[in-house]
Design an enzyme around this catalytic site. Sequence first.
Site, PDB file in Angstrom:
ATOM      1  N   GLN B 347       0.885  -1.149   0.000  1.00 34.25           N
ATOM      2  CA  GLN B 347       0.000   0.000   0.000  1.00 34.25           C
ATOM      3  C   GLN B 347       0.933   1.211   0.000  1.00 34.25           C
ATOM      4  OE1 GLN B 347      -2.609   0.275   3.501  1.00 34.25           O
ATOM      5  NE2 GLN B 347      -4.332   0.059   2.127  1.00 34.25           N
ATOM      6  N   SER B 516       3.002   1.502   6.701  1.00 36.21           N
ATOM      7  CA  SER B 516       1.824   0.735   7.093  1.00 36.21           C
ATOM      8  C   SER B 516       2.183  -0.739   7.106  1.00 36.21           C
ATOM      9  CB  SER B 516       0.638   1.009   6.163  1.00 36.21           C
ATOM     10  OG  SER B 516       0.412  -0.067   5.286  1.00 36.21           O
ATOM     11  N   THR B 517       1.388  -1.501   7.866  1.00 36.07           N
ATOM     12  CA  THR B 517       1.615  -2.944   7.984  1.00 36.07           C
ATOM     13  C   THR B 517       0.696  -3.687   7.027  1.00 36.07           C
ATOM     14  OG1 THR B 517       2.269  -2.491  10.250  1.00 36.07           O
ATOM     15  CG2 THR B 517       1.815  -4.764   9.769  1.00 36.07           C
ATOM     16  N   HIS B 518       0.141  -2.949   6.057  1.00 35.49           N
ATOM     17  CA  HIS B 518      -0.890  -3.504   5.194  1.00 35.49           C
ATOM     18  C   HIS B 518      -0.327  -4.215   3.968  1.00 35.49           C
ATOM     19  CE1 HIS B 518      -3.365   0.002   7.075  1.00 35.49           C
ATOM     20  NE2 HIS B 518      -3.065  -0.928   7.938  1.00 35.49           N
ATOM     21  N   ILE B 519       0.568  -5.150   4.207  1.00 33.53           N
ATOM     22  CA  ILE B 519       1.058  -5.968   3.110  1.00 33.53           C
ATOM     23  C   ILE B 519      -0.004  -7.015   2.799  1.00 33.53           C
ATOM     24  CG2 ILE B 519       3.514  -5.607   3.441  1.00 33.53           C
ATOM     25  CD1 ILE B 519       3.630  -7.883   5.277  1.00 33.53           C
TER      26      ILE B 519
END
Lengths: 256, 591
Positions: B347, B516-519
């Site tokens: 993201q 962000s940790t939104h992998i």
Amino acid sequence: MSSNDRPTSRRDFLFSGVALTPIALAPVATTLATSLANGDALPESAPSGGPLRGSAPAPDHPATADYHPAFFTPDEWAFINAACARLIPADEHGPSALELGVPQYIDRQMGTPWADGAIWYMQAPFFEAAAEFGYQSQLTPRQQYRLGIAAIDRLCQERLRQPFAALPPAQQDDVLKQIEKGSLTSADLPLKTFFSGFLLKNVMEGYFGDPMYGGNKDMASWKMIGYPGVRGDYLEWVGDAKPYPYGPVSIYGKRG
Amino acid sequence: MASPAKPVDVVIVGFGWTGAIMAIELAQAGLNVLALERGEDAATVPNWSYPKVLDEIAQSARNGLLQNLSKTTVTIRHDKNGRALPYRQIGSFKPGTGVGGAGIHWSGVHSRVMPQELRLRSHILERYGARFIPPGMNLQDWGISFEELEPHFDRFEHVCGTSGKAGNIQGQILEGGNPFEAPRSREFPLPPLTDPPTSALFASATRDLGYHPYPLPAANASRPYTNPYGCQLGPCNFCGFCSDYGCINYSKASPQTTILPLLYRMPNFSLRTHAHVLKVNTDSSGKHATGVTYVDAQGRETEQPATLVILAAFHLHNVRLMLSSGIGKPYDPDSGEGTVGRNFCYQLLDSVNLFFDQSVYINQFMGAGGVGQAIEDFYADNFDHGPLGFIGGGVIWGRQTGNGPVRGIPLPSGSPTWGSGWKAAVKDNFLHSGRIEAQLSNMAYRGCYLDLDPTYRDAYGTPLLRMTLNWQDNDLRMSEFFGERLSQIGKAMGAKSISGRVLKRGDSWDTRAYQSTHINGGTAMGADPRTSVLNKYLQSWDVPNLFVLGANVFAHGIGYNPTGLVGGLAYWAAANIRASYLKSPGPLVRV
């Protein structure tokens, strides 16, 4: 990165025009002698300062004047104290890092798992890489400090015949700025990484962290910027864009 | 050698959000459920009690709630010709650890997905034509519709006690909500949180600019709440310790606050912590899972037989387990064949700090992870991409998540980094600065994928997962577009100066600074086994008694925070296991 991090021909430029008069290092104890006078005492068992230890009680603010570093040698301790005094100096804006016990914070952090790289992946092989791939050095924080301080003191000794701590403040600032810019380098380690990734970062942590870690005596940095610490309850204020009326509270429940 | 343990009906690998959801749903169906969690047990008391957890040094500076990378991490490179290097320190993304997983230290922004995003390829073809899709973009539909998922989004929101305002209930557009919202079946369980100063300024400015601000859905309770499991939440008090922290107040939804109190009372559920799963075991056919092998705190290997295996760990570990268990065909970027590791996405986050006059109090130390106002005027395909020539979009928000000085005090560009000048700057700006951000979708590309690293191994001797990923031209042009919007909004909010990070053409993924940790992606769900690892029920095409949860099932990146979609998909998978799979174990989709 370190291929560029070599002593350069800038050495003549570096301290040119700066007087080489030796300045005696002001002992830390004289700066912060008031701490013990205020009745502080070291706990029987000093907490480690790390998140994974520290069950022993900590003082609400440190007895910095009487603090005996567990990790740093006397020469290193002199460097840490001198660097703290320049990175966050005493001025009209608020207290210095030295006054708030930041050297003690850094020394206590050196006893935590973090300082041994224990929360990082530290398996070989190590390669130099573009900065955007993050920390790729095999040096732990302890090693960064050991090698970094020695390298800076050696550079200062070679060029100015004084260790960093003995230089006048303007010269110390000059050294730190050149390290930060990358124009003062060492073959031993990337000094810029030591400065920005460890020394400066840890000084900021100690200055702004909870007093139980050894810095931020009396929550003075929080008072300076208007941070209420761990009050942690703003339901009645969050909808108002107004000054918050109360002073800070620390994890040990002290009010500032 | 692995010693066998007593067989169970269901073994769940990982005990964060998806593990807890699947555990309670299958335990309620009467199955004997065992969850294996490699980290430690944790609960609101004592782990996150006041004031202990409000510790910036322990939680933010030393990553107290995050995965210890010395045990296992990933390697990263920007393209397949580069040398992958280990992610040695926490930086760009923050995997969690222990019971509750990333559901502990998350912020609580609780979005769903836009219907178009689930059929993005079809949608782009319909509106813009095939030539609009740039070469190398692996655009594909997810094989599922928004309508199928809606009841499960609703369910997860009501479990979380999510605070928000509906903009569209069953097709009726409602004042105060998001007018771009896909139809929801009913109102949010709780009303929106109070707007902190950043959010109030953002709402006012974006409204004046002609955009459509709405309160961001937050899994931070705005009122006392009792969820369908009988678990109780207390109202958020904006303590300012949310992202990176466990909630002191039973306000932020987590497995601990919303599911575990009931689950732990069920005799047919058990939990084993310090159990690191090494692989999923299959029988000689390779088409049937027999259980998993895990290693305990003392290094002993145990073989855990199970009738049904659920992978419910964080993204990274789920994909790594598929690859090291040899289930499915690994993706090959040269031939484009194989599916495991394909469509790995992330993201993009453009983040801009706003500095106000001394008379404007933002008080950034107050806040909650999910509270904020947002606009979706430029989300997904809510705007005409024709003249812009990129695919994707994002949400722009003015959140106030809570910040303290160890976490970093943003300063106007050009401010000194230390010394008296720096002190003056932090003193002048700490109470008078805020942040607005654009969070953008990241499309799937042929050259962005996951596989096993040939060099580096974890503490258990297993090859690390290798990420091959970089920002692509399509996404960076989109980011530049959003940078202009952020600048426009920041000025309209009255900032006297603006500085920050907007990704632009030529930028590479920088793994150092948190974004962000939104992998996501890597075990995509879909309708076609040639381009997906899982069918629409999150069931492995290759091993029908294996289900895989998590953001790794996304077919490409979305602009929203992923937890609402991840949780909704977990409820969807659980409902179909209960309704269909248990009655007739076998493939739920036949091709």
